[in-house]
Design an enzyme around this catalytic site. Structure first.
Site, PDB file in Angstrom:
ATOM      1  N   HIS A  83       0.973  -1.061  -0.185  1.00  0.00           N
ATOM      2  CA  HIS A  83      -0.076  -0.003  -0.069  1.00  0.00           C
ATOM      3  C   HIS A  83       0.905   1.166   0.031  1.00  0.00           C
ATOM      4  O   HIS A  83       2.174   0.972   0.085  1.00  0.00           O
ATOM      5  CB  HIS A  83      -0.819  -0.032   1.197  1.00  0.00           C
ATOM      6  CG  HIS A  83      -0.192   0.422   2.597  1.00  0.00           C
ATOM      7  ND1 HIS A  83      -1.070   0.768   3.524  1.00  0.00           N
ATOM      8  CD2 HIS A  83       0.979   0.213   2.908  1.00  0.00           C
ATOM      9  CE1 HIS A  83      -0.128   1.140   4.659  1.00  0.00           C
ATOM     10  NE2 HIS A  83       0.868   0.639   4.114  1.00  0.00           N
TER      11      HIS A  83
ATOM     12  N   CYS B 196       6.077   6.889   3.948  1.00  0.00           N
ATOM     13  CA  CYS B 196       4.620   6.001   3.820  1.00  0.00           C
ATOM     14  C   CYS B 196       3.790   6.383   2.521  1.00  0.00           C
ATOM     15  O   CYS B 196       2.857   5.662   2.298  1.00  0.00           O
ATOM     16  CB  CYS B 196       3.802   6.106   5.053  1.00  0.00           C
ATOM     17  SG  CYS B 196       4.491   5.284   6.514  1.00  0.00           S
TER      18      CYS B 196
ATOM     19  N   HIS C 293      -1.934 -10.508  -0.147  1.00  0.00           N
ATOM     20  CA  HIS C 293      -1.004 -10.515  -1.465  1.00  0.00           C
ATOM     21  C   HIS C 293      -1.803  -9.588  -2.527  1.00  0.00           C
ATOM     22  O   HIS C 293      -1.816  -9.897  -3.595  1.00  0.00           O
ATOM     23  CB  HIS C 293      -0.793 -11.627  -2.045  1.00  0.00           C
ATOM     24  CG  HIS C 293       0.331 -12.602  -1.256  1.00  0.00           C
ATOM     25  ND1 HIS C 293       0.036 -13.183   0.010  1.00  0.00           N
ATOM     26  CD2 HIS C 293       1.656 -12.391  -1.524  1.00  0.00           C
ATOM     27  CE1 HIS C 293       1.237 -13.665   0.269  1.00  0.00           C
ATOM     28  NE2 HIS C 293       2.216 -13.318  -0.204  1.00  0.00           N
TER      29      HIS C 293
ATOM     30  N   GLU D  49       0.737  -3.232  11.539  1.00  0.00           N
ATOM     31  CA  GLU D  49       1.414  -3.129  10.426  1.00  0.00           C
ATOM     32  C   GLU D  49       2.730  -3.646  10.753  1.00  0.00           C
ATOM     33  O   GLU D  49       3.596  -3.808   9.780  1.00  0.00           O
ATOM     34  CB  GLU D  49       1.292  -1.891   9.725  1.00  0.00           C
ATOM     35  CG  GLU D  49       1.787  -0.718  10.427  1.00  0.00           C
ATOM     36  CD  GLU D  49       1.475   0.691   9.525  1.00  0.00           C
ATOM     37  OE1 GLU D  49       2.537   1.290   9.754  1.00  0.00           O
ATOM     38  OE2 GLU D  49       0.303   0.705   9.495  1.00  0.00           O
TER      39      GLU D  49
END
Length: 120
Positions: A15, A26, A70, A109
């Site tokens: 992401h 990020c 995935h 995460e």
């Protein structure tokens, strides 16, 4: 007897966080080995001696896990800005109708960073 069950799942996904400044790390494409805790709470069945079958938690979460694992999270409808917080809320909204005893969704995460959602 009141009881809480926690079932942990893992998924791998990529992401980026498009609302951050371009200079933020990020904001760039990256991936995580996400861990998700699904928590249910309620009264144990006195005859069976359990709250519910862990397999039922797995069955309820599996269709949503398949959408995440995935994959590029930004392409998942509803996760265009896939922060851990947004993923936790997304899972809650999808899972709560199938799992009425749901009381918490936690999305990690990394091994040290986790978002916890307990509904509104």
């Amino acid at each position: 007897m009141k009881m809480e069950l926690r079932k942990t799942f893992q998924f791998e996904a990529a992401h980026l966080l498009p609302r951050l400044p371009k200079s933020h790390k990020c904001r760039r494409l990256h991936g995580h080995s996400f861990k998700v805790d699904i928590v249910v709470n309620g009264e144990c069945d006195t005859r069976l001696g359990w709250l519910m079958d862990y397999a039922d938690i797995t069955a309820a979460f599996k269709p949503f896990w398949k959408q995440l694992d995935h994959n590029y999270l930004n392409d998942v409808p509803g996760l265009e800005n896939p922060t851990s917080e947004a993923i936790a809320v997304w899972i809650w909204k999808k899972l709560k109708p199938k799992l009425p005893l749901l009381t918490e969704v936690a999305v990690a995460e990394t091994c040290t960073a986790r978002a916890v959602y307990r509904g509104e």
